[in-house]
Design a protein around this motif. Structure first.
Motif, PDB file in Angstrom:
ATOM      1  N   LYS A 115     -39.701  35.912   3.064  1.00  0.00           N
ATOM      2  CA  LYS A 115     -39.474  35.712   1.813  1.00  0.00           C
ATOM      3  C   LYS A 115     -39.158  34.239   1.401  1.00  0.00           C
ATOM      4  O   LYS A 115     -39.685  33.859   0.362  1.00  0.00           O
ATOM      5  CB  LYS A 115     -38.308  36.348   1.163  1.00  0.00           C
ATOM      6  CG  LYS A 115     -38.504  38.316   1.368  1.00  0.00           C
ATOM      7  CD  LYS A 115     -37.162  38.881   0.847  1.00  0.00           C
ATOM      8  CE  LYS A 115     -37.502  40.453   1.109  1.00  0.00           C
ATOM      9  NZ  LYS A 115     -36.176  41.103   0.623  1.00  0.00           N
ATOM     10  N   LYS A 116     -38.665  33.549   2.157  1.00  0.00           N
ATOM     11  CA  LYS A 116     -38.309  32.064   1.925  1.00  0.00           C
ATOM     12  C   LYS A 116     -39.624  31.154   1.818  1.00  0.00           C
ATOM     13  O   LYS A 116     -39.715  30.450   0.868  1.00  0.00           O
ATOM     14  CB  LYS A 116     -37.169  31.550   2.927  1.00  0.00           C
ATOM     15  CG  LYS A 116     -36.782  30.196   2.566  1.00  0.00           C
ATOM     16  CD  LYS A 116     -35.950  29.491   3.453  1.00  0.00           C
ATOM     17  CE  LYS A 116     -35.470  28.344   3.168  1.00  0.00           C
ATOM     18  NZ  LYS A 116     -34.311  27.746   4.129  1.00  0.00           N
ATOM     19  N   ALA A 119     -41.638  32.282  -1.097  1.00  0.00           N
ATOM     20  CA  ALA A 119     -41.248  31.546  -2.471  1.00  0.00           C
ATOM     21  C   ALA A 119     -41.542  30.220  -2.365  1.00  0.00           C
ATOM     22  O   ALA A 119     -41.856  29.770  -3.579  1.00  0.00           O
ATOM     23  CB  ALA A 119     -39.833  31.750  -2.481  1.00  0.00           C
TER      24      ALA A 119
END
Length: 327
Positions: A115-116, A119
């Protein structure tokens, strides 16, 4: 008298019980007990050095039988070895939560890292798209100033900003790859904005979908390629854009914008596209021209006969090419 008494005393001593000697070897028992306890300690340490639940339970039961539950608290739920903080299974579960099986990252950790990363990539893509949109707006503004918005179309795609120039008689003569004054004006309008970016440029020639052979060319594929390369030459020689940033190719009829072979579709499919590729970072508005080159271009753009100046420079370049034998 005294001597007799002393003699009698000596005999009494001989006739009585002898004194008990002190046992000086009792320390051997204490030493043996200490060694036994040390041996038991080392056995226990060795046993728990590679703990698993089965061994742990066996050790707990054995020590409970040997010492009794009141001393060790081993059979109850409050003993030291029953403390959840020291349970091997609890420790293993805690480690597994962080690292996963066999020391590999856990699913939760992988999901968080993914997810990081996504993003971060999304933020970079958003920034790149915004810069491309700003570049498109600058190109549109310059084309509108010159009244060329109906001849030139711009759009933002995954590749970058695509500038479509319809190759009608205003830009190229029929069956010719020579850039006319109308085409020079279009390129001259686009060039100042293209100099404000570091992005590479891909100039691509396209034809309609009809099967025909232009006069003087083996196929329309060759004609479209020559037109694209002449646009690159003009951008490099006249507009002073670094030729190392540019490539010219021919797509032929493989990439039509409009289906069919109607007159309108054929006109719109015959085009040269300048693609500002999206794989580089935009510079600030300042370009990299020298002061003399910038002054020359500024004078040409503000002069009433700018188109004539451009045409004269192109003619001079053609003469130079003829003299050096370049194509």
């Amino acid at each position: 008298m005294s001597g007799h008494a002393g003699h009698a005393k000596g005999k009494k001593h001989k006739g009585g019980h002898e004194e008990e000697h002190e046992n000086h070897e009792r320390w051997v028992l204490s030493y043996a007990d200490m060694l036994t306890l040390l041996f038991v300690l080392f056995v226990v340490l060795y046993a728990i050095s590679s703990v698993n639940q089965q061994k742990f339970d066996a050790l707990k039961d054995g020590m409970a039988k040997g010492f009794g539950s009141p001393l060790g608290g081993l059979s109850g739920s409050t003993g030291v070895l029953n403390d959840p903080g020291t349970q091997p299974q609890a420790v293993d579960m805690a480690v597994a939560t962080v690292t996963g099986a066999a020391g590999s990252p856990s699913k939760a950790a992988v999901d968080a890292a993914t997810k990081k990363l996504l993003a971060k990539q999304l933020a970079a893509a958003s920034e790149k798209a915004e810069k491309l949109e700003q570049l498109k707006e600058k190109l549109d503004a310059e084309l509108t100033k010159k009244g060329l918005q109906s001849t030139v179309n711009t759009r933002v795609t995954a590749r970058g900003v695509v500038v479509t120039v319809i190759t009608n008689e205003v830009v190229f003569e029929a069956n010719s790859a020579v850039l006319r004054s109308g085409g020079q004006k279009i390129i001259h309008t686009l060039a100042p904005v293209l100099r404000t970016v570091d992005n590479d440029l891909s100039v691509e020639g396209n034809t309609d979908t009809t099967m025909s052979s232009p006069k003087g060319y083996a196929s329309e594929y060759n004609l479209a390629g020559d037109r694209a390369c002449n646009v690159v030459n003009y951008l490099a020689r006249t507009e002073r854009i670094d030729q190392a940033r540019m490539t010219c190719t021919s797509n032929g009829k493989q990439n039509p914008l409009y289906p069919g072979t109607s007159a309108e579709a054929n006109t719109l499919n015959r085009r040269v596209e300048i693609v500002v590729l999206a794989d580089a970072v935009n510079k600030d508005s300042a370009d990299s021209l020298s002061e003399s080159e910038a002054s020359k271009l500024a004078a040409a753009s503000t002069s009433a006969d700018a188109d004539q100046q451009i045409a004269d420079e192109v003619a001079a370049n053609k003469k130079a090419d003829a003299g050096t034998g370049t194509h």
